[in-house]
Scaffold this active site. Structure first.
Site, PDB file in Angstrom:
ATOM      1  N   HIS A 129       0.798  -1.228   0.000  1.00  0.00           N
ATOM      2  CA  HIS A 129       0.000   0.000   0.000  1.00  0.00           C
ATOM      3  C   HIS A 129       0.834   1.283   0.000  1.00  0.00           C
ATOM      4  CE1 HIS A 129       0.833  -0.662   4.228  1.00  0.00           C
ATOM      5  NE2 HIS A 129      -0.177  -1.492   4.398  1.00  0.00           N
ATOM      6  N   ASP A 179      -5.884  -3.727   0.129  1.00  0.00           N
ATOM      7  CA  ASP A 179      -5.862  -3.471   1.573  1.00  0.00           C
ATOM      8  C   ASP A 179      -7.272  -3.181   2.068  1.00  0.00           C
ATOM      9  OD1 ASP A 179      -4.889  -3.168   4.153  1.00  0.00           O
ATOM     10  OD2 ASP A 179      -4.303  -1.078   3.867  1.00  0.00           O
TER      11      ASP A 179
END
Length: 353
Positions: free
Chosen positions: A173, A243
């Site tokens: 991420h 995520d």
């Protein structure tokens, strides 16, 4: 003018599927978002620190929806030894080990303080070809806040890559232009995931909307632009890891603890968010690589037998710019979750096969 794009099913290399009632609520949304391969995070309570726990969790997920392929991970902790790595690699289900620096995000209290003690584990991971997934933030301190935690961590990424050049590492991420550049500096064994929500958000959104708050936090407009550029570039180092992190609505608004839980829930519309963002950037031709190809190639899903080439080519989704509205909530009561961009319009999706 209607635009439709047919793609192989999406591979999402960073998902949080929780456990118990929340798991039963969110697992069916994986397929809803166009995803057929889900790389599952281990930060449950207690965390997944043994092969047996990972295999048991895998079975619980399959009981909810057996149509998705779940690749499992272990939580980097003192319980993870070279022997555990060897055993994990032999399962054919466990694909990697996730590292959380202590205290930086949800359920990371048992996370890493120093990486040096894990060097023998990383050597074993090189040998058995497991992936190291790094939550790339340094813990807050006198000179570190949520805004520079990722930048502060990047020297650790570069150091681990230097020490273990054959270890496949994913910086999870990415949220900054600096992270994108660091990954580009590394060799082919280092890649990065980019989420759907970080292609949209800056600090302004999460500053006054708890449903946009996650760790690592969204940063400045220039950082968001760098993420969009990397995701749409066709560089195979960058691929999807949503995520997607469901929290009950009450936890997001701090109704019980007064604190906002970190996580943005994107699973039900994963492919649609990306298609909408790529459309805005005028880069729809880059969708297939980012959503379908690059992650599979890095994780060797066909080579390792998790998928067949025929499966990847046969199973497909159809994306369309005919808009669909993101629902207000998914689930009820204690497992009611608010998806990202609730009430807004994104591309639509249907499964072809």
């Amino acid at each position: 003018m209607t635009t439709t794009i047919e793609l192989p099913a999406v591979a999402d290399f960073h998902v949080h599927l929780r456990d118990g009632d929340m798991m039963k609520t969110v697992v069916p949304t994986v397929r809803q978002g166009g995803v057929s391969v889900a790389y599952v995070m281990p930060n449950l309570v207690p965390p997944i620190t043994s092969v047996e726990q990972a295999l048991s969790y895998h079975e619980r997920l399959r009981e909810v929806d057996p149509t998705t392929k779940y690749l499992m991970t272990l939580y980097l902790s003192p319980e993870i030894t070279p022997d555990v790595i060897q055993k994990a690699a032999a399962t054919g289900v466990i694909a990697g080990v996730k590292s959380y620096p202590k205290g930086v995000t949800t359920n990371s209290a048992a996370g890493v303080v120093s990486y040096e003690q894990y060097y023998p584990v990383f050597e074993a991971m090189e040998k058995h070809d497991l992936v190291l997934n790094l939550h790339g933030e340094a813990p807050s301190g006198p000179d570190t806040t949520v805004l520079n935690a990722e930048a502060t961590f990047l020297p650790t990424l570069l150091d681990l890559h230097r020490r273990f050049p054959n270890l496949r590492i994913v910086l999870e991420h990415c949220t900054t232009a600096a992270a994108v550049e660091a990954v580009k500096q590394c060799g082919p064994t280092v890649a990065a995931t980019i989420t759907a929500h970080h292609l949209y958000l800056t600090i302004d959104q999460w500053a006054d909307n708890p449903h946009c708050f996650c760790k690592p936090v969204a940063k400045l407009p220039g950082d968001r632009d760098a993420l969009v550029a990397a995701a749409t570039s066709g560089d195979p180092k960058f691929f999807l890891g949503t995520d997607s992190a469901p929290h009950p609505k009450t936890s997001k608004i701090g109704a019980k603890t007064g604190r906002t839980a970190a996580g943005v829930f994107t699973q039900p519309y994963a492919a649609q968010y990306i298609a909408s963002a790529f459309d805005r950037a005028g880069k729809l031709e880059a969708l297939k690589g980012f959503l379908c190809d690059f992650g599979r190639r890095f994780y060797k899903t066909v080579e390792k037998g998790w998928e067949t080439k025929e499966e990847v080519e046969k199973v497909s989704i159809v994306l369309s710019n005919e808009p669909t509205q993101v629902v207000a909530e998914i689930g009820q009561g204690e497992v009611s979750v608010v998806p990202f961009m609730a009430g807004e319009e994104v591309w639509s999706l249907r499964w072809k096969n």
